[in-house]
Write a protein that holds these residues in place. Structure first.
Motif: not given
Length: 97
Positions: A3-15
């Motif tokens: 599984h992959h858990i993702t979230a984005t930073w303010e500039d749209g970078t995905v972590f």
């Protein structure tokens, strides 16, 4: 990892944090952007992964958790086999009367 858990930073970078079974079948969370990893002994993987992304990387936008295609295929295959076995047992039980 399955599984992959993702979230984005303010500039749209995905972590992303990966979640699944590591060595010796331990459930693990591993960050793809730093050396952080944590063994999970009970539920809450999504929450812990998103907490790490928010605290360590500042990524709080668009949180998601998705499964790998391989994991989805394995679940579907297992469900199909179980359904077929149940159908054969039911057919066998009803044909005996």
């Amino acid at each position: 990892m399955t599984h992959h858990i993702t979230a984005t930073w303010e500039d749209g970078t995905v972590f992303e944090v990966s979640y699944g079974y590591g060595a010796r079948q331990r459930r693990m969370l591993e960050c793809l952007h730093c050396d952080w990893e944590e063994q999970i002994t009970y539920g809450g993987a999504r929450h812990k992964g998103l907490d790490h992304l928010a605290q360590a990387h500042g990524a709080v936008g668009s949180p998601t958790m998705t499964a790998d295609a391989r994991a989805r295929r394995q679940v579907m295959w297992t469900m199909t086999v179980c359904f077929l076995i149940a159908a054969v047992v039911l057919w066998w039980a009803t044909s005996r009367t």
